[in-house]
Design a protein around this motif. Structure first.
Motif, short mmCIF file in Angstrom:
data_model
loop_
_atom_site.label_atom_id
_atom_site.label_comp_id
_atom_site.label_asym_id
_atom_site.label_seq_id
_atom_site.Cartn_x
_atom_site.Cartn_y
_atom_site.Cartn_z
N VAL B 85 0.85 -1.19 0.00
CA VAL B 85 0.00 0.00 0.00
C VAL B 85 0.88 1.24 0.00
CG1 VAL B 85 -1.78 1.25 1.26
CG2 VAL B 85 -1.76 -1.25 1.29
N ASP B 89 1.28 4.26 -2.67
CA ASP B 89 1.17 5.66 -2.24
C ASP B 89 2.36 6.48 -2.74
OD1 ASP B 89 -1.17 5.22 -0.94
OD2 ASP B 89 -0.40 5.48 1.10
N ASP B 189 -0.02 6.58 5.41
CA ASP B 189 -0.88 6.85 4.26
C ASP B 189 -1.02 8.36 3.98
OD1 ASP B 189 -2.33 7.51 6.45
OD2 ASP B 189 -4.11 6.34 5.94
#
Lengths: 185, 217
Positions: B85, B89, B189
């Motif tokens: 992830v 990103d 994130d």
């Protein structure tokens, strides 16, 4: 328990916990439910007994010192810090023995039954609250421990809380009633 | 005697509350992760200038990236979950950096904390999953375990075996300013926020440069 037996068992617990701190701290569950309570127990066993009587507020103050000391080490960042830094770990062990265990061991025989009951009820609800927090926390609370362990710790803490409440209920039902506790005359 | 005892109780409560207040920085810092982020934001720290090796086998140092804002994350290439992830990103962040023409001001570095497994080949393969390395995004490892440890300690990143062959670590985006100081740690994130901050840091440096190079004060 005789005085000698108390001292010997207190020293034995210290010998099993202090030199092997890194083993006790390798897992979250054994750190929180093993290392910490054993250090407190060692201090309580080694606490001086006897001496002149003191007022209830003094005994309560001693228990509060212990409560704040234990609460401090239950803050995740300080639990983490104890794992990361030998100096913090030494402070943890010394304070849990001297500022939590010894005051509790010294004050307990001096506490009135109502105060003892209050402390135990408070302890049970703290286990319940901490258990719920550990189970519900959406993130890892300690960088040194896995989230799975947090869940296990939460479940065990909840079980301890339930067991304490049940034991307290049983003791209350089996113990002397209020009428018998009052002097007949 | 009685009032003395009550005063003692009050003193213990006050001292205990003060201790817990201090220990949580005013009931705001409960975890080591928050403490690490606060500490870095309050007092930026220079990371050790260890020698890294990139996905092409070339040597790269954090010092060599000075003058740019560096967004660094710590990874291991076998990571099946969060790094993937984080990788996508950073892929989006790189596209945004390029689109804004900020390639000279902001760099991305993904640093492996698993040097035994992650050599240049593994890093290159990992990079290829996210469009490969280029002049904006570097993939690197510290070849020695000691250097890796020094870097992790300085950033207060703790890596634990997860029990099923992988690792768990406090993953985050580490913002390093053009002077080479770790100035901020953001959620893993939060790449958009990291880019805004990086651009502000780059602008500050650009604005400060003419002054420093000017008449001098």
């Amino acid at each position: 328990m005789t005085a000698r037996l108390r001292v010997v068992s207190g020293l034995l617990i210290l010998a099993a916990t202090v030199p092997f701190a890194s083993w006790w701290e390798a897992g979250l569950v054994r750190h929180v439910l093993g290392h910490v309570p054993l250090l407190v127990a060692a201090g309580a066993l080694l606490a001086p007994r006897g001496g002149r009587p003191v007022g209830q507020p003094t005994a309560i103050a001693a228990v509060l010192v212990a409560a704040f000391c234990i609460a401090f080490w239950m803050i995740p960042r300080w639990l983490d810090a104890a794992v990361n830094s030998p100096a913090v770990d030494a402070a943890k062990m010394a304070s849990l023995v001297l500022l939590a265990g010894v005051p509790v061991g010294w004050a307990w025989p001096r506490l009135a039954p109502l105060a003892r009951g209050f402390v135990l009820a408070q302890l049970a609800s703290m286990f319940g609250i901490l258990g719920a927090v550990w189970l519900a926390a959406p993130v890892r609370l300690c960088n040194n421990y896995l989230v799975d362990e947090q869940t296990v710790l939460g479940r065990i803490a909840l079980a301890v809380a339930v067991a304490m409440v049940v034991a307290g209920l049983v003791a209350a039902l089996a113990g002397p009633g209020i009428t018998r506790a009052r002097p007949a005359a | 005697m009685r009032s003395g005892g009550l005063a003692l109780v009050a003193a213990v409560v006050a001292a205990g509350a003060g201790l817990l207040w201090w220990g949580t920085e005013g009931l705001s810092v409960f975890t080591a992760e928050t403490a690490r982020r606060e500490a870095v934001a309050l007092a930026p720290r220079v990371l050790p200038d260890i020698t890294l090796q990139d996905e092409a086998g070339a040597t790269i140092t954090l010092d060599a990236l000075r003058g740019k804002v560096v967004l660094a994350d710590f990874i291991y290439t076998r990571c099946p979950t969060i790094c993937t992830v984080q990788g996508s990103d950073f892929e989006q962040a790189r596209a945004a950096i390029r689109a804004a023409g900020l390639g000279d001001d902001i760099a991305l570095v993904s640093i492996s904390f698993d040097p035994e497994h992650d050599g240049p080949e593994e890093l290159a393969f990992y990079a290829s999953r996210f469009g490969g390395a280029d002049d904006i995004w570097h993939f690197a490892r510290a070849p020695s375990r000691a250097d890796t440890g020094a870097l992790l300690r300085a950033a207060e990143v703790i890596v634990l075996p997860d029990g099923i062959g992988g690792f768990i670590h406090n993953s985050a985006i580490h913002v390093i300013d053009p002077q080479g100081r770790l100035v901020r740690i953001l959620d893993d994130d939060a790449w958009r926020e990291a880019l805004v901050l990086a651009q502000a840091l780059a602008d500050d440096t650009a604005a400060a440069a003419p002054v420093a190079g000017g008449a001098g004060t």
